[in-house]
Scaffold this motif. Structure first.
Motif, PDB file in Angstrom:
ATOM      1  N   ALA A 126      16.279  -6.605   1.208  1.00  0.00           N
ATOM      2  CA  ALA A 126      15.415  -5.692   0.460  1.00  0.00           C
ATOM      3  C   ALA A 126      13.973  -6.188   0.483  1.00  0.00           C
ATOM      4  CB  ALA A 126      15.906  -5.576  -0.975  1.00  0.00           C
ATOM      5  N   TYR A 127      13.773  -7.515   0.377  1.00  0.00           N
ATOM      6  CA  TYR A 127      12.415  -8.050   0.284  1.00  0.00           C
ATOM      7  C   TYR A 127      11.702  -8.026   1.632  1.00  0.00           C
ATOM      8  CZ  TYR A 127       8.485 -11.133  -0.279  1.00  0.00           C
ATOM      9  OH  TYR A 127       7.218 -11.621  -0.280  1.00  0.00           O
ATOM     10  N   PHE A 128      12.375  -8.541   2.670  1.00  0.00           N
ATOM     11  CA  PHE A 128      11.685  -8.636   3.955  1.00  0.00           C
ATOM     12  C   PHE A 128      11.599  -7.301   4.684  1.00  0.00           C
ATOM     13  CE2 PHE A 128      13.111 -13.043   3.261  1.00  0.00           C
ATOM     14  CZ  PHE A 128      11.858 -13.632   3.229  1.00  0.00           C
ATOM     15  N   GLY A 129      12.596  -6.414   4.421  1.00  0.00           N
ATOM     16  CA  GLY A 129      12.552  -5.073   5.011  1.00  0.00           C
ATOM     17  C   GLY A 129      12.473  -5.110   6.527  1.00  0.00           C
ATOM     18  N   GLY A 130      11.857  -4.077   7.106  1.00  0.00           N
ATOM     19  CA  GLY A 130      11.606  -4.037   8.548  1.00  0.00           C
ATOM     20  C   GLY A 130      12.867  -4.111   9.384  1.00  0.00           C
ATOM     21  N   TRP A 131      12.754  -4.773  10.534  1.00  0.00           N
ATOM     22  CA  TRP A 131      13.897  -4.808  11.446  1.00  0.00           C
ATOM     23  C   TRP A 131      15.033  -5.640  10.881  1.00  0.00           C
ATOM     24  CZ3 TRP A 131      15.609  -9.476  13.191  1.00  0.00           C
ATOM     25  CH2 TRP A 131      14.723 -10.550  13.108  1.00  0.00           C
ATOM     26  N   TYR A 132      14.673  -6.693  10.096  1.00  0.00           N
ATOM     27  CA  TYR A 132      15.703  -7.531   9.494  1.00  0.00           C
ATOM     28  C   TYR A 132      16.602  -6.678   8.594  1.00  0.00           C
ATOM     29  CZ  TYR A 132      17.753 -11.136   6.485  1.00  0.00           C
ATOM     30  OH  TYR A 132      18.620 -11.925   5.777  1.00  0.00           O
ATOM     31  N   ASP A 133      15.963  -5.864   7.754  1.00  0.00           N
ATOM     32  CA  ASP A 133      16.700  -4.984   6.861  1.00  0.00           C
ATOM     33  C   ASP A 133      17.539  -3.984   7.659  1.00  0.00           C
ATOM     34  OD1 ASP A 133      17.521  -3.788   4.457  1.00  0.00           O
ATOM     35  OD2 ASP A 133      15.953  -2.271   4.663  1.00  0.00           O
ATOM     36  N   ALA A 134      16.952  -3.468   8.737  1.00  0.00           N
ATOM     37  CA  ALA A 134      17.674  -2.475   9.544  1.00  0.00           C
ATOM     38  C   ALA A 134      18.933  -3.074  10.148  1.00  0.00           C
ATOM     39  CB  ALA A 134      16.745  -1.936  10.648  1.00  0.00           C
ATOM     40  N   LEU A 184      25.390  -3.258  -2.322  1.00  0.00           N
ATOM     41  CA  LEU A 184      25.016  -2.824  -3.675  1.00  0.00           C
ATOM     42  C   LEU A 184      23.797  -3.599  -4.176  1.00  0.00           C
ATOM     43  CD1 LEU A 184      28.577  -2.499  -5.238  1.00  0.00           C
ATOM     44  CD2 LEU A 184      26.984  -0.656  -4.765  1.00  0.00           C
ATOM     45  N   ILE A 185      23.794  -4.917  -3.915  1.00  0.00           N
ATOM     46  CA  ILE A 185      22.690  -5.741  -4.405  1.00  0.00           C
ATOM     47  C   ILE A 185      21.389  -5.378  -3.675  1.00  0.00           C
ATOM     48  CG2 ILE A 185      21.821  -8.121  -4.511  1.00  0.00           C
ATOM     49  CD1 ILE A 185      24.809  -8.903  -5.027  1.00  0.00           C
ATOM     50  N   ARG A 186      21.501  -5.094  -2.376  1.00  0.00           N
ATOM     51  CA  ARG A 186      20.307  -4.680  -1.635  1.00  0.00           C
ATOM     52  C   ARG A 186      19.709  -3.414  -2.249  1.00  0.00           C
ATOM     53  NH1 ARG A 186      19.769  -0.591   1.619  1.00  0.00           N
ATOM     54  NH2 ARG A 186      17.927  -0.496   2.966  1.00  0.00           N
ATOM     55  N   ASN A 187      20.574  -2.431  -2.561  1.00  0.00           N
ATOM     56  CA  ASN A 187      20.076  -1.182  -3.135  1.00  0.00           C
ATOM     57  C   ASN A 187      19.423  -1.409  -4.490  1.00  0.00           C
ATOM     58  OD1 ASN A 187      21.132  -0.060  -0.883  1.00  0.00           O
ATOM     59  ND2 ASN A 187      22.829   0.993  -1.899  1.00  0.00           N
ATOM     60  N   GLN A 188      19.992  -2.342  -5.285  1.00  0.00           N
ATOM     61  CA  GLN A 188      19.382  -2.669  -6.578  1.00  0.00           C
ATOM     62  C   GLN A 188      18.026  -3.343  -6.375  1.00  0.00           C
ATOM     63  OE1 GLN A 188      20.484  -2.165  -9.779  1.00  0.00           O
ATOM     64  NE2 GLN A 188      22.134  -0.915  -8.945  1.00  0.00           N
ATOM     65  N   ALA A 189      17.989  -4.276  -5.414  1.00  0.00           N
ATOM     66  CA  ALA A 189      16.778  -5.062  -5.211  1.00  0.00           C
ATOM     67  C   ALA A 189      15.634  -4.199  -4.671  1.00  0.00           C
ATOM     68  CB  ALA A 189      17.062  -6.224  -4.254  1.00  0.00           C
ATOM     69  N   ARG A 190      15.992  -3.165  -3.900  1.00  0.00           N
ATOM     70  CA  ARG A 190      14.947  -2.348  -3.278  1.00  0.00           C
ATOM     71  C   ARG A 190      14.022  -1.707  -4.291  1.00  0.00           C
ATOM     72  NH1 ARG A 190      15.471   1.115   1.911  1.00  0.00           N
ATOM     73  NH2 ARG A 190      15.875   2.723   0.374  1.00  0.00           N
ATOM     74  N   SER A 191      14.601  -1.335  -5.447  1.00  0.00           N
ATOM     75  CA  SER A 191      13.769  -0.688  -6.459  1.00  0.00           C
ATOM     76  C   SER A 191      12.819  -1.691  -7.117  1.00  0.00           C
ATOM     77  CB  SER A 191      14.654  -0.007  -7.501  1.00  0.00           C
ATOM     78  OG  SER A 191      15.531  -0.949  -8.062  1.00  0.00           O
ATOM     79  N   LEU A 192      13.170  -2.993  -7.020  1.00  0.00           N
ATOM     80  CA  LEU A 192      12.316  -4.015  -7.643  1.00  0.00           C
ATOM     81  C   LEU A 192      11.153  -4.427  -6.739  1.00  0.00           C
ATOM     82  CD1 LEU A 192      14.538  -6.717  -9.351  1.00  0.00           C
ATOM     83  CD2 LEU A 192      12.982  -5.106 -10.423  1.00  0.00           C
ATOM     84  N   VAL A 193      11.417  -4.390  -5.427  1.00  0.00           N
ATOM     85  CA  VAL A 193      10.459  -4.941  -4.474  1.00  0.00           C
ATOM     86  C   VAL A 193       9.089  -4.270  -4.601  1.00  0.00           C
ATOM     87  CG1 VAL A 193       9.994  -5.207  -2.013  1.00  0.00           C
ATOM     88  CG2 VAL A 193      12.256  -5.659  -2.889  1.00  0.00           C
TER      89      VAL A 193
END
Lengths: 309, 332
Positions: A126-134, A184-193
């Protein structure tokens, strides 16, 4: 209660207060505490009963009924609190409590492993996003929608005979279990980033690792606790399912899933349905307890978990 | 429409890539097997000569990568083991050859697949219908008896391992009430009635348990949907309640249902394997478990990859369906 009092209490404290007030969460918590205590004290309880799960009691079986236990309720007596196993006459109480111990031990270790891995991967994606997240998201989608039970069975073939099976169970359940949590944790974290405090930390030069562990993680402890609690019943069920299929902990180590599997013949013919009743009830209560507690904790922390998106 | 076509093509390509990556990974993992398949299959006494012969016949004397390419070729075009009169033919799609059972893995899979597929597809149809309609009912009668019943049922369903409930159902409906057969499988081609009759209990058990999370999801989504603006607009324009719910509300519910269904496909196969054991049916799960016991690595790899491919393909179908239902997906 006045609003100033509420605002003085930490959100975690408030959440626990809400769990205590929720009737089904309370029932779940009581079930979980009692079952965990039983699991911890299982060897003591068996000793208290004066039995162990390994000794055969052929004398208590009825050869005329295909070696079903003599007497009502599966041979239940003052000596054998849950009766005895048909065919072998082993004590069913000792098998049930020690089997519960095996199940809960594996489930709790797997929950810890998958929670730690899932949290780190989920937050970092969630934090680094981009290709890593993809890449991570695709991997999670893939692992999550995977016929994992088949792979857990299949992996048994490449494991040397000497390798401890309980450790194998922990490994396969962890390998296939972390994806659901990470998602689930990624989706939660995305709203915080996107929030200001993260932006502030970033612009003041904090490293990625610092932001993930010091800024994001503390704010996600509630959701992580919720997600971990809600994962436990699934892991207990998966472990029991593997044992039920005959690829769990090997005999003679007691296992709820294996006992349930052994009871199939006795249920078909109706010769001794009690053999299913005691290990089955133990497993059901364990799964129900954690499900109720998980639901309660989720409502208390007011976390909305979306499996979609 | 062209958007959708591109979407399907992109998905198709991604699917093929995933299958290739997965098959390579599986091949590398399972060929780390400590036992030597050639030694198991070389008969007694196993002289070095015969071992070498067996190894060559099974094509185990090639490098792992060569073996993997042979395996891929087998799926597309079939392959032949050995030469001359002793040669063994394995027609495409060849998922390997089981020397202990002296049969192509594909034949073994096809003999077991109808059982597992019958359980899985029947149960899935039943649970989608039951889950969505019970969830809708609960949302429309929020707080009333029906709602409480559905929510309670969903809780017990989520909390129960399928094999446990299956055995209870056998005890109650098969043994005590003696209503339905409790075990054995009758092929659809032999007698469709007997086929369905033997599958009633497995279907109901598996569907009841899986319907639970769909009840919860449909209920929550519908309650949310009914508060949205376009529903209010529809109501204000004088649309009947039935039309509002079925036409406007249900559409919003279907998208997440399809998503979750795609995610549950892998679990569906697992559930079917547990169920087939409960009801003593010899499906894919039984084939896999006995092959693990026999150290028959060709069958283990074949069954695992075949099942994974099946789930991946089913996911592709779900994805495309998703694109049709929710036009936003195609543009993403």
């Amino acid at each position: 209660m006045g609003s100033e009092v509420v605002s003085a209490v930490s959100p975690t404290r408030q959440a626990f207060r809400r769990v205590r007030r929720d009737r089904s969460a309370r029932l779940g918590a009581v079930l979980v505490v009692v079952l965990v205590l039983i699991a911890i004290a299982a060897p003591l309880l068996a000793k208290l009963e004066g039995q162990d799960p390994y000794t055969y009691n052929i004398g208590l079986l009825d050869p005329l009924r295909g070696n079903a236990p003599r007497g009502a309720v599966g041979g239940l007596s003052g000596d054998h609190w849950f009766g005895i196993e048909p065919l072998t006459g082993r004590d069913l109480f000792a098998i049930a409590v020690l089997g519960l111990r095996t199940s809960l031990f594996i489930a709790i270790v797997v929950t810890l492993v998958t929670t730690v891995v899932g949290t780190l991967v989920g937050i970092s994606a969630a934090y680094f996003g981009g290709w890593y997240d993809a890449v991570v998201s695709r991997l999670l989608d893939f692992l999550f929608g995977f016929p994992s039970l088949l792979f857990m069975i299949a992996l048994g073939i490449i494991v040397p005979a000497g390798f401890p099976r309980w450790l194998l169970l922990i490994i396969v359940l962890s390998v296939f279990g972390w994806a659901g949590l990470a998602r689930l944790i990624r989706n939660q974290a995305r709203s915080l980033v996107e929030r200001e405090f993260v932006e502030a930390a970033r612009s003041s030069g904090s490293s990625g690792w610092h932001i993930v562990t010091r800024e994001l993680l503390p704010n996600l402890l509630g959701p992580v606790l919720v997600i971990a609690t809600m994962a436990v019943p699934g892991i207990i069920g998966a472990e029991a399912g593997l044992s039920f299929l005959g690829v769990g902990v090997p005999p003679p180590t007691p296992s709820l899933g294996r006992s349930i599997s052994d009871s199939i013949v006795w249920v078909y013919t109706g010769a001794d349905p009690w053999f299913l009743a005691f290990p089955g009830a133990m497993l059901f209560l364990a799964v129900l307890g954690f499900t109720l507690l998980g639901d309660g904790v989720r409502d208390a922390f007011d976390v909305r978990l979306r499996r979609t998106h | 429409m062209p958007d959708l076509v591109w979407f399907v093509i992109r998905r198709l390509l991604a699917t093929v890539l995933v299958m290739l990556a997965l098959s390579l990974a599986v091949y590398l993992i399972f060929y780390a097997l400590p036992a030597d398949p050639a030694r198991l299959g070389c008969g007694k006494p196993c002289t070095p000569d015969r071992l070498e012969q067996a190894r060559h016949f099974m094509q185990l004397d090639q490098s792992t990568m060569q073996q993997y390419l042979q395996f891929l070729k087998g799926i597309v075009a079939g392959r032949t083991f050995g030469e001359g009169a002793a040669a063994v033919q394995c027609n495409a799609p060849c998922f390997g050859y089981s020397f202990p059972l002296a049969r192509p893995v594909t034949t073994l899979i096809l003999s077991r697949l109808p059982i597992t597929a019958s359980i899985a597809i029947g149960a899935a149809v039943l649970w989608l219908i039951a889950g969505v309609s019970l969830g809708l009912g609960a949302a429309l009668r929020r707080g009333r008896l029906f709602d409480r019943f559905a929510v309670g049922f969903a809780l017990v369903g989520v909390a129960s391992p399928s094999f446990l409930v299956g055995l209870l159902a056998i005890l109650v409906f098969g043994f005590w009430l003696n209503m339905v057969p409790v075990n054995g499988y009758v092929p659809l081609t032999d007698s469709p009635v007997d086929w369905a009759w033997h599958l009633v209990l497995p279907w109901v058990v598996l569907a009841a348990l899986n319907a639970a999370s769909y009840i919860r999801l449909t209920r929550a989504q519908m309650l949310e949907e009914l508060n949205l603006d376009h529903i209010t607009t529809a109501r204000a324009k004088g649309a009947g309640e039935g039309r509002v719910v079925l036409l406007h509300g249900l559409r919003g519910v279907l998208v997440p249902i399809v998503t979750i269904f795609g995610l549950d496909l892998g679990g569906l196969l697992g559930g079917a394997i547990l169920t087939e054991k409960v009801f003593s049916m010899q499906g894919l799960g039984e084939l896999l478990i006995s092959s693990v016991g026999q150290l028959d690595v060709a069958v283990v790899v074949g069954v695992t990859l075949f099942s994974a491919f099946l789930v991946i393909l089913a996911n592709l179908v779900v994805d495309v369906l998703h694109g049709v239902l929710d036009p936003r997906v195609g543009h993403a």
